[in-house]
Write an enzyme that holds these catalytic residues in place. Sequence first.
Site, PDB file in Angstrom:
ATOM      1  N   ASP A 167      11.183  99.775  13.708  1.00 40.60           N
ATOM      2  CA  ASP A 167      10.091 100.237  14.248  1.00 40.60           C
ATOM      3  C   ASP A 167       8.622  99.870  13.847  1.00 40.60           C
ATOM      4  O   ASP A 167       8.971  99.555  12.383  1.00 40.60           O
ATOM      5  CB  ASP A 167      10.199 102.012  14.209  1.00 40.60           C
ATOM      6  N   ARG A 219       9.435  95.014  21.409  1.00 40.89           N
ATOM      7  CA  ARG A 219       9.078  96.305  21.963  1.00 40.89           C
ATOM      8  C   ARG A 219       7.570  96.419  21.893  1.00 40.89           C
ATOM      9  O   ARG A 219       7.111  96.302  20.828  1.00 40.89           O
ATOM     10  CB  ARG A 219       9.790  97.675  21.187  1.00 40.89           C
TER      11      ARG A 219
END
Length: 347
Positions: A167, A219
Amino acid sequence: MNKTPVTATSRTRQTPGLFFLLSAAITGYVFYRYSEGWLRSLLLSLSRSTWARRMVTSFGPAWRVASRFIAGESVEEAIAVAGQLNAKGLKVALDYLGESVTQAEEANAARDQILLLLDRIHESGVDAYVSVKLSQLGVKIAENLALENLRALLTRARSYGLRVRIDMEESALVDTTFDIYRRLRHGEGFDNVGVVIQAYLYRSEEDVRWLIEEGAWVRLVKGAYKEPPTVAYARKADTDAAFIRLAEQLLSEQARSRGVHLAVATHDDAMIRAVQRYAKMHHIPQDAYEFQLLYGIRRERQEQLASQGYCVRIYVPYGTAWYPYFMRRLAERPANLWFFVTNFFRA
Ligand SMILES: Cc1cc2nc3c(=O)[nH]c(=O)nc-3n(C[C@H](O)[C@H](O)[C@H](O)COP(=O)(O)OP(=O)(O)OC[C@H]3O[C@@H](n4cnc5c(N)ncnc54)[C@H](O)[C@@H]3O)c2cc1C
């Protein structure tokens, strides 16, 4: 028709009422126009505050609201939710909650919990990969600690044919995150690691250029942290425009031919439709990219996209350290805050 003539006296009597209405309308507009920014900023600051964390997490009913976005506190609850989502045709990214640890023991304990998670994914056979935060693995204590912990996770994940996504956190960690990613991805050959690009950062245009060059597993998100205007767009419209620009670059013929696989992570229909339009126009197959949404947000939309043949992955967080994640979700949408407040008073 019986019309009452408007006299000078009646006009004077109407003036306070009109004045009140006008003031209410102006106040309402100003609140509508500017309160979201203030609220967002306040909630993001509170997400990093220790006293606010203690206050919210020690208040029982807070969990009832938070659990709308969090699968549970244990790995078994997370695996059960993953299985339920898989049964609806949705893939999963599991996130063991935790961030900004300050002790090496905490970082190593988080690594061990994620190793256990990888074991449970493998044993249960759920269709899921894992998302981690480097600050959970100790990057704020020592870069090497996070690197070693991530290497251990990637090694275990690779033995099961699983992937791990890093992330992206606040802008101060972006360089270090890419550095650790590159060392493991290119220096040590771990092809099961991916990264995240935040559209609100000015630097992301440049970062996307080299990620395309390297055929990365990416992402794309708008970005969830409180950032100064020196590094990130302040206006939603600018972030949205950047999101679409970056999505198009990451979906381009050149990117796909180099092996880029894009996850479009958003709840925003305008973004989803823009990507669908671009993909249709350029004959990009539905399995060349995926949509990702957060657990508990727009559930009907998640299933609708899957039923239209899109690959949809749900990001499912679990664990006891849910406070900062929960506050970022409140910051994103005032309606969520309203839900929280009404439950607070119903308790
Ligand atoms: C899978 C996933 C992974 C993420 N990983 C990261 C990460 O690594 N780093 C990071 O910084 N951020 C991450 N984020 C968070 C992201 O950066 C945004 O903060 C978050 O997704 C909110 O932005 P949005 O794109 O949904 O649109 P927003 O601009 O927040 O919302 C736009 C519109 O979407 C719709 N919408 C949004 N929420 C709801 C809701 N609850 N119900 C109904 N409609 C809604 C509304 O129409 C709203 O106007 C991630 C998000 C997702 C989905």
